[in-house]
Each structure stands twice: as structure tokens, then as C-alpha cells.
Design an enzyme around this catalytic site. Structure first.
Site, PDB file in Angstrom:
ATOM      1  N   ASP A 247      -4.416 -49.083 -13.058  1.00 48.31           N
ATOM      2  CA  ASP A 247      -4.627 -50.248 -13.859  1.00 48.31           C
ATOM      3  C   ASP A 247      -4.237 -49.739 -15.408  1.00 48.31           C
ATOM      4  O   ASP A 247      -3.476 -48.646 -15.636  1.00 48.31           O
ATOM      5  CB  ASP A 247      -5.926 -50.418 -13.938  1.00 48.31           C
ATOM      6  CG  ASP A 247      -6.351 -51.862 -13.651  1.00 48.31           C
ATOM      7  OD1 ASP A 247      -5.791 -52.607 -14.590  1.00 48.31           O
ATOM      8  OD2 ASP A 247      -7.611 -52.051 -13.303  1.00 48.31           O
TER       9      ASP A 247
ATOM     10  N   GLU B 101      -0.491 -53.732 -14.248  1.00 47.20           N
ATOM     11  CA  GLU B 101      -0.144 -53.929 -15.774  1.00 47.20           C
ATOM     12  C   GLU B 101      -0.551 -55.522 -16.186  1.00 47.20           C
ATOM     13  O   GLU B 101      -0.230 -55.881 -17.330  1.00 47.20           O
ATOM     14  CB  GLU B 101       1.267 -53.437 -15.885  1.00 47.20           C
ATOM     15  CG  GLU B 101       1.541 -53.565 -17.440  1.00 47.20           C
ATOM     16  CD  GLU B 101       2.229 -54.776 -18.101  1.00 47.20           C
ATOM     17  OE1 GLU B 101       2.552 -55.026 -18.974  1.00 47.20           O
ATOM     18  OE2 GLU B 101       2.284 -55.730 -17.185  1.00 47.20           O
TER      19      GLU B 101
ATOM     20  N   ASP C 176      -6.496 -60.830 -13.394  1.00 50.32           N
ATOM     21  CA  ASP C 176      -7.259 -60.792 -12.142  1.00 50.32           C
ATOM     22  C   ASP C 176      -7.265 -62.145 -11.495  1.00 50.32           C
ATOM     23  O   ASP C 176      -7.483 -63.258 -12.418  1.00 50.32           O
ATOM     24  CB  ASP C 176      -8.844 -60.219 -12.198  1.00 50.32           C
ATOM     25  CG  ASP C 176      -8.497 -58.947 -12.448  1.00 50.32           C
ATOM     26  OD1 ASP C 176      -7.246 -58.272 -12.545  1.00 50.32           O
ATOM     27  OD2 ASP C 176      -9.500 -58.019 -12.913  1.00 50.32           O
TER      28      ASP C 176
ATOM     29  N   MET D 238       3.788 -57.417 -20.022  1.00 48.59           N
ATOM     30  CA  MET D 238       5.298 -57.263 -20.192  1.00 48.59           C
ATOM     31  C   MET D 238       6.170 -57.361 -19.213  1.00 48.59           C
ATOM     32  O   MET D 238       7.088 -56.904 -19.004  1.00 48.59           O
ATOM     33  CB  MET D 238       5.366 -55.729 -20.942  1.00 48.59           C
ATOM     34  CG  MET D 238       4.676 -55.525 -22.203  1.00 48.59           C
ATOM     35  SD  MET D 238       4.877 -53.853 -22.790  1.00 48.59           S
ATOM     36  CE  MET D 238       6.732 -53.886 -22.997  1.00 48.59           C
TER      37      MET D 238
END
Length: 404
Positions: A169, A202, A224, A206
Site C-alpha cells: 500500500d 498506489e 478503494d 501517479m
């Protein structure tokens, strides 16, 4: 239906690539493939604890889940990973700096639990974070401890069986780019000497699809998911933008499955599973598999939908047409076949027509259509297009096989 989705996707990707360059991450920065573990030839299948249990996990639940994957026959269909998410460790490392399993929840330790899961013919996954704490802030992250933690995961071993999967994570980090932090764990896993499936979480901030193929076996493209129609379809759309980056060994990940958690109708869960299957997404169950309903088991055990997901060609489908609430998704399969998904997001029944020119078939091709949810081959042969009536918040899923 004549509104094509592809131009929108191309515009989005152009914007993403420009922003990626502005962030100072060049292709040469990650030109060398750091990951060479031979895993993820097809998308991973299994179970993850977070969607249903959150932090309410203990070794009894994990063992019973492993038992259920076997007793229901799901393990034989490919659901082999048993993945423990956040909250499994104590807040403090031991005197040597090692992660320690939470004594109240895992009194036997992770090594013993791994041995139990492996004894069932399954694989076990664990969770950590590229920050100082995990997202629950109840246990340490691996930032600054990457090599030590990778060695710990690999060393929970009896007869060379250790951790098989790491979800990594992105919470409570030091502010540095994930393109700097994630490769450190990739190198650590490779040095640990055990093939471990590396799942980068991630959240898509990005655009990890653009740089993670060198680092991991899957990468989250979204925030999520939650157990609602709106959340599910939005994650599907976010993930679809990066379809061209998925391939054997590295997959786009729109988050775990919510099928069976109760927030959607059966038809909506069928749509959910169908999109994840045709999108070559990881099929990680997020429900309580010990207490699945007949409907839930029927959905997640659909061998024909699973075969689309696990097709060796490994090409993620795209949304090739949309008009209002009506969508057509399609992608190539091995053997010159095509997977086709018709989705109705509208409030009432609608007719949807898929044109061969949109789904990659020559216009005069004659095809046989297999309905994957009715489990029958349609008697009619189709040339040029296929039309179906689709209920509200429902879908039709086919495999089209050219016969002439």
C-alpha cells in the site's frame, strides 16, 4: 449505437502522459525490468480479507476461509491465493526490527498459518505499505525496512514454502514519489530468493500502469472500491483507460471483488464479475466465502467467465462503444475468438447491438455465439452484428467464435 468510446480514452491517455512527463518520470528512469519472478502469467485468483472483514481478522477466520475455498470447489477453479490484508501485525517491531504477528489475532504466528494454508494446496498472501505505517495505522509500514521485511516474508517457511503474494500500500509515506519507493521493495523481494507476486497498491494517483510493469505483477488503477453499483462502475471505467498496458506478468487492478457482500443486486454482481473477467483484472473474492449464498457461488464459480479472464492471450478488453447508458466492451481471445460484453446502466430494458467493425471482426465474418451466463450456444449464427435485449443494471456476455 454509434458513439465510439475510444477517442475519449485517447484524450485521457494524452493528458496522463503529459502530466507524467511533468512529474519528471521518464521511460529511461525505469527502463530495466527489476522484476523477474515468472509469476502472474494470468491474472491472480483467490481471496482477500479487507472488503468484508477490514481489521476484524484472526487466524481462525483465515484457516476457515482456506478450508472453504477447498470445500466449495473454488480452489480447483483457480482461486488459490489466501491474502491477509491490513492489521495483522503488532504496532511495534521486535528488538531486532522484525515485523511481529498480532498475538491476540494470530497466536500461532504467520509461519504456522502459512504452513496450514499451503497444506491445503493453496498460497498465502500478506500486506505491507511503502510508508511508515499501514493505512489502518495499527501496524508498521515497510519504508526503510524493505529488505528486512522481504527476508521475513520469504523466511516464514517450512520445506521452502513461505509467503506467495505481497500487497503493498501507499499510506503514511515520506512524501517521495512512489516511483522511488516501490522499486526498493521490488529489489528486496528479488534478493529474498523466493518468487512472491508483487501487487502495487498506489491507488492510481501517479498512473502506475505507465511505470509498474518493470516493478510488479499488478498495480491498482483506482481508489478503494465499495459495495455499490456507482463505485463498481466508476472503478471499471477508471481501469479501462489503461487497458493497453495489461499483459501476461502484469495486470491492471481495479480493486477486489465485492460480489456477495450484499450491497448490489444479483444482476449487478453479474455485471461486476463480467467486467472484471473481461478486463483481465485480478479475481480476488472480497466476501465471506465460508457463508456464501447459492447466487454468490453461482456467480464466482462461472467457469466460462473465468476462462475469459484466464485466457492465455492476456489482452484486456476495452469499452469500444457507448451511447448514453448502453455500453459495449470487447477484447480478443486466443483461437481468433472475441469476448463481448453488453451492459445496460439505464433504468429500463434496452436493446444493444454490437457491430463487427467495433469489436475487431471482419464485416462478413460468420460467428457462433456462446452465452456465458446462460451456458448455451445460440442456435442462430451471426454475420455483421449481434443484437440482444438487456435488462436494467444487467449484462449479456458472449464468446464469439468465427466459423467462416
Amino acid at each position: 449505437m454509434r458513439k465510439k468510446a475510444v477517442p475519449t480514452t485517447m484524450i485521457v491517455m494524452a493528458v496522463i502522459l503529459c502530466s507524467f512527463k511533468l512529474m519528471g518520470v521518464s521511460a529511461s528512469h525505469l527502463s530495466r525490468n527489476l522484476l523477474a519472478n515468472g509469476l502472474g502469467v494470468t491474472p491472480p485468483m483467490g481471496w482477500n480479507s479487507w472488503n468484508h472483514f477490514n481489521c476484524r481478522i484472526e487466524e481462525k477466520t483465515i484457516k476457515e476461509t482456506a478450508d472453504a475455498l477447498v470445500s466449495t470447489g473454488l480452489s480447483k477453479l483457480g482461486y488459490t491465493y489466501v491474502n491477509i490484508d491490513d492489521c495483522w501485525a503488532e504496532i511495534a517491531r521486535d528488538v531486532k526490527g522484525n515485523l511481529v504477528a498480532k498475538k491476540s489475532a494470530f497466536p500461532s504466528g504467520i509461519k504456522a498459518l502459512a504452513d496450514y494454508v499451503h497444506s491445503k494446496g493453496l498460497k498465502i498472501g500478506i500486506y505491507s505499505d511503502a510508508g511508515y505505517f499501514t493505512c489502518s495505522k495499527t501496524m508498521p509500514g515497510s519504508l526503510g525496512h524493505e529488505e528486512q521485511d522481504a527476508n521475513t516474508f520469504a523466511a516464514w517457511v517450512q520445506y521452502v514454502l513461505g509467503i506467495d503474494y505481497l500487497k503493498y500500500d501507499n499510506c503514511y509515506n515520506d512524501g517521495s514519489n512512489p516511483t522511488v519507493r516501490y522499486p526498493v521493495m521490488t529489489r528486496a523481494l528479488m534478493k529474498a530468493g523466493r518468487p512472491i507476486f508483487f501487487s502495487l497498491c498506489e491507488w492510481g494517483d501517479m498512473h502506475p500502469a505507465l511505470w509498474s510493469a518493470k516493478l510488479g505483477n499488478s498495480w491498482r488503477t483506482t481508489k478503494d472500491i465499495s459495495d455499490s453499483w456507482e463505485s463498481m462502475v466508476s472503478r471499471a471505467d477508471m481501469n479501462e483507460v489503461y487497458a493497453e498496458y495489461a499483459r501476461p506478468g502484469g495486470w491492471n487492478d481495479p480493486d477486489m471483488l465485492e460480489v456477495g457482500n450484499g450491497g448490489m443486486t444479483k444482476d449487478e454482481y453479474v455485471v461486476h464479475f463480467s467486467i472484471w473477467a473481461i478486463s483481465k483484472a485480478p479475481l480476488l473474492l472480497g466476501c465471506d466465502v465460508r457463508n456464501m449464498s447459492k447466487d454468490t457461488l453461482e456467480i464466482v464459480a462461472n467457469k466460462e467467465a473465468i476462462s475469459v479472464n484466464q485466457d492465455p492471450l492476456g489482452v484486456q478488453a476495452k469499452k469500444v462503444r457507448l451511447e448514453g447508458d448502453l455500453e459495449i466492451w470487447a477484447g480478443p481471445l486466443s483461437g481468433y475468438r472475441v469476448a463481448l460484453l453488453l451492459i445496460n446502466q439505464g433504468p429500463g430494458n434496452n436493446t444493444i447491438t454490437a457491430q463487427w467493425e467495433d469489436i475487431g471482426l471482419p464485416p462478413n465474418t460468420v460467428v457462433e455465439a456462446r452465452d456465458l451466463w446462460e451456458h448455451k450456444t445460440l442456435k442462430k449464427l451471426f454475420v455483421g452484428n449481434l443484437t440482444a435485449s438487456v435488462n436494467s443494471h444487467a449484462c449479456k456476455m458472449y464468446v464469439l467464435k468465427p466459423i467462416s
